[in-house]
Write a protein that holds these residues in place. Sequence first.
Motif, PDB file in Angstrom:
ATOM      1  N   ASP A 162      15.430  74.858  20.423  1.00 34.56           N
ATOM      2  CA  ASP A 162      15.085  74.765  18.858  1.00 34.56           C
ATOM      3  C   ASP A 162      14.242  75.729  18.418  1.00 34.56           C
ATOM      4  O   ASP A 162      14.273  75.818  17.056  1.00 34.56           O
ATOM      5  CB  ASP A 162      14.694  73.439  18.463  1.00 34.56           C
ATOM      6  N   PHE A 163      13.642  76.221  19.230  1.00 31.25           N
ATOM      7  CA  PHE A 163      12.557  77.251  18.659  1.00 31.25           C
ATOM      8  C   PHE A 163      12.385  78.465  19.512  1.00 31.25           C
ATOM      9  O   PHE A 163      12.601  79.620  18.975  1.00 31.25           O
ATOM     10  CB  PHE A 163      11.119  76.340  18.791  1.00 31.25           C
ATOM     11  N   ALA A 164      12.065  78.612  20.849  1.00 31.38           N
ATOM     12  CA  ALA A 164      11.651  79.684  21.519  1.00 31.38           C
ATOM     13  C   ALA A 164      12.623  80.620  21.506  1.00 31.38           C
ATOM     14  O   ALA A 164      12.281  81.796  22.017  1.00 31.38           O
ATOM     15  CB  ALA A 164      11.029  79.361  23.148  1.00 31.38           C
ATOM     16  N   LEU A 165      13.933  80.069  21.801  1.00 35.81           N
ATOM     17  CA  LEU A 165      15.121  80.963  21.903  1.00 35.81           C
ATOM     18  C   LEU A 165      15.267  82.088  20.401  1.00 35.81           C
ATOM     19  O   LEU A 165      15.683  82.997  20.810  1.00 35.81           O
ATOM     20  CB  LEU A 165      16.402  80.359  22.152  1.00 35.81           C
ATOM     21  N   HIS A 166      14.930  81.506  19.313  1.00 36.70           N
ATOM     22  CA  HIS A 166      15.345  81.988  18.487  1.00 36.70           C
ATOM     23  C   HIS A 166      14.180  82.982  17.690  1.00 36.70           C
ATOM     24  O   HIS A 166      14.718  83.875  17.239  1.00 36.70           O
ATOM     25  CB  HIS A 166      15.522  81.006  17.154  1.00 36.70           C
ATOM     26  N   TYR A 167      13.066  82.905  17.731  1.00 39.87           N
ATOM     27  CA  TYR A 167      12.152  83.508  17.333  1.00 39.87           C
ATOM     28  C   TYR A 167      12.014  84.776  17.774  1.00 39.87           C
ATOM     29  O   TYR A 167      12.056  85.904  17.098  1.00 39.87           O
ATOM     30  CB  TYR A 167      10.630  82.751  17.477  1.00 39.87           C
ATOM     31  N   PRO A 168      12.008  85.187  19.122  1.00 43.31           N
ATOM     32  CA  PRO A 168      12.032  86.628  19.564  1.00 43.31           C
ATOM     33  C   PRO A 168      13.341  87.301  19.247  1.00 43.31           C
ATOM     34  O   PRO A 168      13.424  88.455  19.096  1.00 43.31           O
ATOM     35  CB  PRO A 168      11.692  86.220  21.197  1.00 43.31           C
ATOM     36  N   LEU A 169      14.421  86.253  19.288  1.00 41.21           N
ATOM     37  CA  LEU A 169      15.623  86.992  18.955  1.00 41.21           C
ATOM     38  C   LEU A 169      15.570  87.411  17.550  1.00 41.21           C
ATOM     39  O   LEU A 169      15.949  88.881  17.400  1.00 41.21           O
ATOM     40  CB  LEU A 169      16.868  85.929  19.254  1.00 41.21           C
ATOM     41  N   ARG A 170      15.214  86.820  16.656  1.00 39.82           N
ATOM     42  CA  ARG A 170      15.041  87.281  15.269  1.00 39.82           C
ATOM     43  C   ARG A 170      14.172  88.487  15.040  1.00 39.82           C
ATOM     44  O   ARG A 170      14.357  89.392  14.385  1.00 39.82           O
ATOM     45  CB  ARG A 170      14.295  86.337  14.346  1.00 39.82           C
ATOM     46  N   VAL A 171      12.996  88.528  15.876  1.00 40.03           N
ATOM     47  CA  VAL A 171      12.182  89.659  15.711  1.00 40.03           C
ATOM     48  C   VAL A 171      12.826  90.946  16.305  1.00 40.03           C
ATOM     49  O   VAL A 171      12.789  92.016  15.498  1.00 40.03           O
ATOM     50  CB  VAL A 171      10.807  89.512  16.632  1.00 40.03           C
ATOM     51  N   ILE A 172      13.492  91.128  17.319  1.00 37.87           N
ATOM     52  CA  ILE A 172      14.186  92.013  18.068  1.00 37.87           C
ATOM     53  C   ILE A 172      15.010  92.752  17.410  1.00 37.87           C
ATOM     54  O   ILE A 172      15.701  93.872  17.142  1.00 37.87           O
ATOM     55  CB  ILE A 172      14.247  91.963  19.622  1.00 37.87           C
ATOM     56  N   MET A 173      15.994  91.615  16.944  1.00 36.96           N
ATOM     57  CA  MET A 173      17.229  92.106  16.121  1.00 36.96           C
ATOM     58  C   MET A 173      16.927  92.480  14.787  1.00 36.96           C
ATOM     59  O   MET A 173      17.437  93.333  14.426  1.00 36.96           O
ATOM     60  CB  MET A 173      18.187  90.917  15.920  1.00 36.96           C
ATOM     61  N   THR A 174      15.880  92.302  14.187  1.00 40.76           N
ATOM     62  CA  THR A 174      15.429  92.650  12.924  1.00 40.76           C
ATOM     63  C   THR A 174      14.884  94.159  13.067  1.00 40.76           C
ATOM     64  O   THR A 174      15.264  94.851  12.268  1.00 40.76           O
ATOM     65  CB  THR A 174      14.206  92.020  12.221  1.00 40.76           C
ATOM     66  N   LEU A 175      14.084  94.309  14.150  1.00 38.82           N
ATOM     67  CA  LEU A 175      13.726  95.930  14.271  1.00 38.82           C
ATOM     68  C   LEU A 175      14.890  96.636  15.046  1.00 38.82           C
ATOM     69  O   LEU A 175      14.722  97.750  14.618  1.00 38.82           O
ATOM     70  CB  LEU A 175      12.510  95.680  15.407  1.00 38.82           C
ATOM     71  N   PHE A 176      15.620  95.995  15.542  1.00 42.88           N
ATOM     72  CA  PHE A 176      16.758  96.821  16.306  1.00 42.88           C
ATOM     73  C   PHE A 176      17.568  97.144  15.068  1.00 42.88           C
ATOM     74  O   PHE A 176      18.339  98.348  15.090  1.00 42.88           O
ATOM     75  CB  PHE A 176      17.366  95.932  17.335  1.00 42.88           C
ATOM     76  N   GLY A 177      18.028  96.350  14.156  1.00 44.54           N
ATOM     77  CA  GLY A 177      19.078  96.692  13.180  1.00 44.54           C
ATOM     78  C   GLY A 177      20.176  95.622  13.250  1.00 44.54           C
ATOM     79  O   GLY A 177      21.290  96.333  12.791  1.00 44.54           O
ATOM     80  N   VAL A 178      20.268  94.815  13.887  1.00 44.47           N
ATOM     81  CA  VAL A 178      21.592  93.882  14.080  1.00 44.47           C
ATOM     82  C   VAL A 178      21.461  92.626  12.938  1.00 44.47           C
ATOM     83  O   VAL A 178      20.442  92.308  12.706  1.00 44.47           O
ATOM     84  CB  VAL A 178      21.556  93.121  15.484  1.00 44.47           C
ATOM     85  N   PRO A 179      22.583  92.724  12.232  1.00 47.56           N
ATOM     86  CA  PRO A 179      22.358  91.756  11.014  1.00 47.56           C
ATOM     87  C   PRO A 179      22.284  90.457  11.481  1.00 47.56           C
ATOM     88  O   PRO A 179      22.759  89.964  12.765  1.00 47.56           O
ATOM     89  CB  PRO A 179      23.968  91.767  10.724  1.00 47.56           C
ATOM     90  N   PRO A 180      21.639  89.451  10.550  1.00 47.07           N
ATOM     91  CA  PRO A 180      21.170  88.085  11.087  1.00 47.07           C
ATOM     92  C   PRO A 180      22.472  87.220  11.657  1.00 47.07           C
ATOM     93  O   PRO A 180      22.356  86.583  12.408  1.00 47.07           O
ATOM     94  CB  PRO A 180      20.492  87.496   9.851  1.00 47.07           C
ATOM     95  N   GLU A 181      23.593  87.549  10.818  1.00 43.96           N
ATOM     96  CA  GLU A 181      24.501  86.823  10.939  1.00 43.96           C
ATOM     97  C   GLU A 181      25.476  87.006  12.535  1.00 43.96           C
ATOM     98  O   GLU A 181      25.927  86.052  12.968  1.00 43.96           O
ATOM     99  CB  GLU A 181      25.817  87.070  10.293  1.00 43.96           C
ATOM    100  N   ASP A 182      24.972  88.220  13.139  1.00 43.67           N
ATOM    101  CA  ASP A 182      25.514  88.542  14.439  1.00 43.67           C
ATOM    102  C   ASP A 182      24.453  87.861  15.472  1.00 43.67           C
ATOM    103  O   ASP A 182      24.873  88.155  16.816  1.00 43.67           O
ATOM    104  CB  ASP A 182      25.840  89.769  14.604  1.00 43.67           C
ATOM    105  N   GLU A 183      23.161  87.351  15.087  1.00 45.25           N
ATOM    106  CA  GLU A 183      22.350  86.758  16.219  1.00 45.25           C
ATOM    107  C   GLU A 183      22.877  85.642  17.250  1.00 45.25           C
ATOM    108  O   GLU A 183      22.540  85.997  18.342  1.00 45.25           O
ATOM    109  CB  GLU A 183      20.977  86.305  15.604  1.00 45.25           C
ATOM    110  N   PRO A 184      23.672  84.831  16.829  1.00 46.64           N
ATOM    111  CA  PRO A 184      24.088  83.853  17.556  1.00 46.64           C
ATOM    112  C   PRO A 184      25.049  84.525  18.629  1.00 46.64           C
ATOM    113  O   PRO A 184      25.202  84.058  19.921  1.00 46.64           O
ATOM    114  CB  PRO A 184      24.985  82.802  16.641  1.00 46.64           C
ATOM    115  N   ARG A 185      25.750  85.380  18.157  1.00 46.56           N
ATOM    116  CA  ARG A 185      26.618  86.268  19.218  1.00 46.56           C
ATOM    117  C   ARG A 185      25.661  87.004  20.270  1.00 46.56           C
ATOM    118  O   ARG A 185      25.869  87.099  21.556  1.00 46.56           O
ATOM    119  CB  ARG A 185      27.335  87.275  18.522  1.00 46.56           C
TER     120      ARG A 185
END
Length: 433
Positions: A162-185
Amino acid sequence: MTATLEAGLRPLIPEDIARIVIAPKSYTDDKVIYPAFQWLRENMPLGVAEVEGYDPIWIVTKHADIRAIELNAKLFHNADHNPILNDRASDAFMRQINGGSLRLISSLTYMDPPEHAAYRNLTQSWFMPSRIAKLEDQIRALARQSVEKLLSFDGECDFVRDFALHYPLRVIMTLFGVPPEDEPRMLKLTQEFFGVHDPEEQRPEMVADPVAAARMWAATLEDFYAYFDDLSAQRRAHPTDDMLSLIANAQVNGAPIPRDEANGYYVAIATAGHDTTSSSTAGGLHGMLLYPENFAKLKEAPSLVKGLVDEAIRWTSPVKHFMRNAVEETQVRGQTIRAMDRLMMCYPSGNRDEEVFADPTRFDITRSPNPHIAFGFGPHMCLGQHLAKLEMRVLFEELLPHLGSIELAGDPRMVETNFVGGYKTLPIRFTKR
């Protein structure tokens, strides 16, 4: 290697201990893997494991030996063989589908000097502390969003899912340039990439396959490459201020970076860039739950959060191993290592070495110094270490003031892997302040 490790010329690890260290399932139970490492440190800190189906390998369990081997990248290579431990059948499958080569992914892990330095230098300045420090406000905003979500649960949740998987994913994908809608993938592909030995993470069609791990790794890479080929083309045509654009438009020796090397970079950042951080974050909380005096100390002195971060990384050690091979005959801890002998760097063992860490099994946020080697050492030391530590510090700074109490609501579960991984679940109950 079998021919170079003749009987009588090497310390042979007892089969039961060797199987524990090599088996991915062992890493789901601290009461299994850590006693095995302790036995090796005390009785055979550098020995040979001969397990059916695997090449004979040297098991390296002491902090000093791991550090020394990793510092000498000219003598100990990553990529003459497979830098990740697979069984022989899986390595044979890799060669079969890859023109005889084990280098299925052209990432830094599979590179040696001078190629390694040329590609590492492409992004090294981006990951320097001075550059990373400028991202703190942006990362703190993401941390606050994540904390708000956690607090929205009614006093009980799974801290990992519910928490730990998603925060660092959101950080690195934001800096990386991956769209938010692709984060689950990206999260799903990462879980498949690092969970190739875990039946719950394997693709259904591969569970019963004798080389399921290798097949799934190859299939996951194909999916990653298909995704990043399109995104990379977009960034070459229309660069933006993100890491993906930096890599897509990079040059090495005056020529554009090749497709395989670009994709190797993308996959490394998209996977290790968040999976290890989420595991260490969960480990930090679990450590405080098992040793609650740490939670009390943090409440009294929030500045101890930096110590929490380093201790969480040491105690969890999400990277379980990398392999090295000697390029010529040498000596390590009085043992003769021959050319092309393979060595397994056991980071969780090095990080609980009694000669370096007092009471190493205890979780202690006041531990100082804390010279852990969870990020590796030498030229292959993790590029993203400063980003990971900043993410964790900011997250705990935002989270802990809101928690009145916290306790386990069930037994945590770990990913079945001997490579990279950590917590699969961590059920908690908490009260808010």
